[in-house]
Structures are given as structure tokens and as C-alpha cells.
Design a protein around this motif. Structure first.
Motif, mmCIF file in Angstrom:
data_model
loop_
_atom_site.group_PDB
_atom_site.id
_atom_site.type_symbol
_atom_site.label_atom_id
_atom_site.label_comp_id
_atom_site.label_asym_id
_atom_site.label_seq_id
_atom_site.Cartn_x
_atom_site.Cartn_y
_atom_site.Cartn_z
ATOM 1 N N LEU A 153 3.497 6.093 -5.275
ATOM 2 C CA LEU A 153 3.373 6.328 -6.723
ATOM 3 C C LEU A 153 2.279 7.359 -7.000
ATOM 4 O O LEU A 153 2.458 8.272 -7.812
ATOM 5 C CB LEU A 153 3.059 5.008 -7.443
ATOM 6 N N GLY A 154 1.148 7.212 -6.318
ATOM 7 C CA GLY A 154 0.060 8.180 -6.498
ATOM 8 C C GLY A 154 0.504 9.589 -6.134
ATOM 9 O O GLY A 154 0.211 10.550 -6.853
ATOM 10 N N LEU A 155 1.238 9.724 -5.026
ATOM 11 C CA LEU A 155 1.764 11.047 -4.652
ATOM 12 C C LEU A 155 2.631 11.610 -5.772
ATOM 13 O O LEU A 155 2.522 12.783 -6.145
ATOM 14 C CB LEU A 155 2.622 10.938 -3.383
ATOM 15 N N GLY A 191 2.255 1.854 -3.558
ATOM 16 C CA GLY A 191 1.252 2.388 -4.480
ATOM 17 C C GLY A 191 0.875 3.815 -4.123
ATOM 18 O O GLY A 191 0.725 4.677 -4.988
ATOM 19 N N TYR A 192 0.727 4.057 -2.839
ATOM 20 C CA TYR A 192 0.415 5.409 -2.332
ATOM 21 C C TYR A 192 1.520 6.383 -2.741
ATOM 22 O O TYR A 192 1.250 7.498 -3.203
ATOM 23 C CB TYR A 192 0.280 5.311 -0.815
ATOM 24 N N TYR A 240 3.555 9.394 -18.215
ATOM 25 C CA TYR A 240 3.715 9.465 -16.762
ATOM 26 C C TYR A 240 5.156 9.081 -16.412
ATOM 27 O O TYR A 240 5.589 7.970 -16.735
ATOM 28 C CB TYR A 240 2.781 8.486 -16.049
ATOM 29 N N HIS A 286 3.932 -1.653 -11.174
ATOM 30 C CA HIS A 286 3.377 -0.307 -11.335
ATOM 31 C C HIS A 286 4.459 0.778 -11.385
ATOM 32 O O HIS A 286 4.600 1.468 -12.392
ATOM 33 C CB HIS A 286 2.377 -0.016 -10.204
ATOM 34 N N GLN A 328 3.593 -3.561 -6.314
ATOM 35 C CA GLN A 328 3.520 -2.150 -6.715
ATOM 36 C C GLN A 328 4.833 -1.682 -7.325
ATOM 37 O O GLN A 328 4.849 -0.888 -8.266
ATOM 38 C CB GLN A 328 3.146 -1.273 -5.518
ATOM 39 N N PHE A 369 0.840 -1.203 0.000
ATOM 40 C CA PHE A 369 0.000 0.000 0.000
ATOM 41 C C PHE A 369 0.875 1.254 0.000
ATOM 42 O O PHE A 369 0.620 2.203 -0.752
ATOM 43 C CB PHE A 369 -0.924 -0.040 1.222
ATOM 44 N N ILE A 405 4.889 2.050 -15.179
ATOM 45 C CA ILE A 405 3.889 3.049 -15.598
ATOM 46 C C ILE A 405 4.419 3.949 -16.711
ATOM 47 O O ILE A 405 3.650 4.393 -17.574
ATOM 48 C CB ILE A 405 3.356 3.863 -14.403
ATOM 49 N N LEU A 461 2.626 11.035 -8.909
ATOM 50 C CA LEU A 461 1.890 11.413 -10.123
ATOM 51 C C LEU A 461 1.172 12.746 -9.955
ATOM 52 O O LEU A 461 0.668 13.318 -10.917
ATOM 53 C CB LEU A 461 0.853 10.334 -10.479
ATOM 54 N N ASN A 462 1.126 13.227 -8.726
ATOM 55 C CA ASN A 462 0.300 14.393 -8.428
ATOM 56 C C ASN A 462 1.057 15.460 -7.639
ATOM 57 O O ASN A 462 0.516 16.062 -6.711
ATOM 58 C CB ASN A 462 -0.965 13.945 -7.675
ATOM 59 N N GLY A 463 2.335 15.664 -7.979
ATOM 60 C CA GLY A 463 3.026 16.849 -7.492
ATOM 61 C C GLY A 463 3.881 16.728 -6.252
ATOM 62 O O GLY A 463 4.495 17.702 -5.824
ATOM 63 N N ILE A 464 3.928 15.548 -5.637
ATOM 64 C CA ILE A 464 4.755 15.352 -4.444
ATOM 65 C C ILE A 464 5.957 14.478 -4.826
ATOM 66 O O ILE A 464 5.826 13.566 -5.645
ATOM 67 C CB ILE A 464 3.952 14.640 -3.330
#
Lengths: 211, 178
Positions: free
Chosen positions: B65-67, B62-63, B106, B94, B90, B59, B98, B69-72
């Protein structure tokens, strides 16, 4: 918003392309959930929100605003299962349970940076039973993250009946759910609906393709 | 010179430098609460740059990776390679893929910090001291793995990992110089 008929026609067109061996990659087609998914997209900000999904994602892409020609072009070059389009804020994974944690991180970044954008994360009924989803959902609710998980239940994982293999019991994530006026079961940060796709198999479009 | 002390000083310098970068976030277990050797290298980092995370390795990856993708810019911390194994899905399916899946659209930027478990003065046995760098290199298409085998590599490698595009795993050796 794109119509039910146009959604269905798009999937039929892709299915026909696949059956003519024009797509050298798996495809996963939707049917019979058009009304529900369109209703959910009434709440999605097409410009600013993020959409996260699985290997079955054509409807989400079209409803998010990806033009049909662009989406078809991506599918024809084998990207159906891994549709990742930053210009439309679309992220997809074709691993069961792979997308909820990524979506949760995107939502957390929105909150940390004071952005008002929302994250919509689609997953199926078998993915919803994974520990991967449980961790992400538990964390997202507890941290009050700007995310909604949309669980689409077609009762199958490929051909495996999800509820049978997990023991036929109440779905854990619906324990606190209530039925809303649109026919969705809703719980904090979660929307659930059932549908039955009898038109297409799990993958492909019904013809065994030989390349 | 105490080489182990020097190695740890370089780690503190590297973390402090990363902490000065505007968009970094340190996350993992024992970043705000003591408990692993890595905690000591983060004591100068302000709390608002540190996110103590549940023990949920896959988790967390993946978390992260999400950060990214969104500026962090996540500095995602795993105290042992053996624990990072639990995030292999992940990481391999991922984080590493990605960029290719999105035809280069990305490009996550992230540092993954991991250590080979120390054996001195106490040996934690087989589940805490693995080094899987070579095995993971063979599975990666985009992620870099850098083993910090000398104290002179530490600061430069972390700076380079931040400034270059993509994802780097930096592998630390807490027994260095002992």
C-alpha cells in the motif's frame, strides 16, 4: 514554526467543540509533548517529506503545514482519527500497529525512485511493542530505507499500562539507543521520548457527550 | 487442448504484459527464488522488477500500500488464499478503506495475486487450499475480487486490473483443466 501556545490552543478549541457535541467522531488530543514534537519537526522538510501517524495526529498535521482552519474543518466532519491528506503527504491509521508497514513502503518507493524525501512515522508505546512494528523496523534498518520512526511513550494504551502488561522490562527497540543532547533516545532510524498527558483522556475531552 | 497448460500460458502472458508496464513491481515470496507454482509465470520478468520479500504477509500488504501511494504499481503475490488471510488487517482495514478515509484523495492502484491451492496430484489439506473470495467480497467497500475461472479471463482481467483505478485481487486456480 507554529508555537507551543498555538498547538495547545488548537487542541483546547477542538476539545471544547467535542464537549459541545459538535464532533460526531472520536478525537485524541495531545498535551505536554509540544517541545519535543516541535524539535523533531525542525528536521522535517515540510514540503517534500511524508508524515505517517496514528489516531492522535493534530500536532503532526499542524507542524507539517496544514492550516488550522482546514484541519479543524476535517475534524468537525469526523476525520480526526483518519487524517489522510495527500496534498500534505500525510497518511494516518487508527489501527494499533497499522501505520509502520505503510510508512516503510512509502520509504522504499522513495529509495527505488531515487527521491530524496524522508518518511517520519509516529507511533505510541503499545504500537511499538507489536510484531507489526518489529517487522517494519527490522526491514527498514536492514534495507537502509529513508525513514525515522518516532515513538512517543505516554506509558498507556488507552488506560492499560504498556510496560506492566508486557512484563516491565527494557524496551527491545532501545537496546542500542543512546541519549542525545535534545533529551531523545535515538537508535538507527528511531527516535524515542516520553511524555505525560494529564490534561486529556485517551479519547474525547473529558465530558461525556450525548448526541 | 491441454487446458491447464493453456491456463498457465495465459498467466505467463499476463505477467509479461504487466512486466512491460513502466511502474510495476512484483513482490512476495518465490518471485526471484523458486518454490511455488507462481514462480514459473515470472521467469521472463527481469530481476530488477522483482522483490523477493520476507514471509510477513501483513507487513507485505501494508508495504505494498505504501508503494502504491508513492508512485509504484505493486503486483503483490500470495501463493495461497490461506496465507493472504494473515494480511487481512492491512487488506480490509487499510487497502480497502484508505480511499474512503481520505474522501477519495488517496486511490491506491495495486494488483494482489493469489491462488487457491492445488489438490492434484497431492492434497495439501485444509490450511493450503481455501478459497475465501466470497467472504472477503463481503468485507470490502472498494477492493474488487476477480476469480479467474476460465483461461480466456486471465490476460484480459490482469490488463483491466492494471488499467482501471483501484485495487483488484485476482484469484487463480492452478488445478484448472486437470
Amino acid at each position: 514554526m507554529i508555537s507551543v501556545e498555538d498547538l495547545q490552543a488548537f487542541e483546547k478549541d477542538i476539545g471544547d467543540c467535542f464537549n459541545r457535541a459538535e464532533i460526531r467522531a472520536p478525537i485524541h488530543l495531545y498535551d505536554d509533548n509540544e517541545e519535543q514534537i516541535r524539535k523533531i519537526f525542525e528536521c522535517v522538510n515540510k514540503e517534500n517529506d511524508w508524515v505517517c501517524a496514528t489516531w492522535r495526529n493534530h500536532y503532526q498535521c499542524l507542524l507539517k503545514g496544514v492550516p488550522m482552519e482546514r484541519l479543524k474543518s476535517e475534524i468537525l466532519r469526523g476525520k480526526s482519527m483518519v487524517m489522510n491528506l495527500p496534498e500534505y503527504k500525510i497518511v494516518c491509521s487508527s489501527i494499533v500497529g497499522g501505520i509502520p508497514s505503510i510508512a516503510t513502503g512509502i520509504a522504499a518507493a522513495n529509495k527505488m525512485q531515487g527521491k530524496k524525501d524522508w518518511v517520519w512515522c509516529w507511533l505510541g508505546d503499545m504500537s511499538a511493542e507489536t510484531g507489526a512494528f518489529a517487522e517494519a523496523y527490522k526491514y527498514a534498518v536492514a534495507q537502509d530505507l529513508p525513514i525515522t520512526f518516532v515513538i512517543e511513550d505516554n506509558e498507556l494504551s488507552v488506560e492499560t499500562p504498556t510496560s506492566v502488561v508486557w512484563g516491565n522490562r527494557q524496551k527491545w527497540y532501545l537496546n542500542r539507543a543512546t541519549l542525545d543532547t535534545n533529551g531523545f533516545w535515538t537508535a538507527p532510524n528511531l527516535i524515542y521520548y516520553r511524555y505525560k498527558n494529564t490534561k486529556y483522556p485517551h479519547a474525547g475531552a473529558g465530558v461525556r457527550v450525548q448526541f | 487442448m491441454d487446458l491447464n497448460k493453456k491456463y498457465n500460458e495465459e498467466l505467463v502472458k499476463a505477467m509479461n504484459w504487466l512486466g512491460e508496464q513502466k511502474n510495476t513491481l512484483f513482490l512476495g515470496q518465490a518471485v526471484r527464488y523458486a518454490g511455488t507454482g507462481m514462480f514459473n509465470s515470472l521467469i521472463d520478468i527481469p530481476d530488477e522488477k522483482k522483490l523477493e520479500f520476507p514471509v510477513a504477509e501483513n507487513f507485505q500488504m501494508g508495504y505494498s500500500l505504501g508503494l502504491s501511494l508513492n508512485g509504484i504499481f505493486p503486483v503483490s503475490i500470495y501463493p495461497r488464499w490461506n496465507f493472504l488471510l494473515c494480511a487481512a488487517d492491512q487488506l480490509v482495514n487499510h487497502v480497502d478503506k484508505i480511499t474512503n478515509m481520505s474522501s477519495g484523495s488517496y486511490v491506491p492502484n495495486m494488483i494482489i495475486r493469489v491462488a487457491v491451492g492445488t489438490e492434484i496430484p497431492v492434497d495439501p489439506q485444509d490450511q493450503h487450499k481455501g478459497n475465501f473470495s466470497e467472504a472477503f467480497r463481503s468485507m470490502f467497500k472498494t477492493v474488487n475480487v476477480v476469480e479467474l475461472t476460465h483461461h480466456d479471463l486471465v490476460l484480459d482481467s490482469y490488463m483491466q486490473a492494471y488499467e482501471s483505478s483501484g485495487v483488484t485481487i485476482l484469484v487463480e486456480f492452478p488445478d484448472y483443466g486437470k
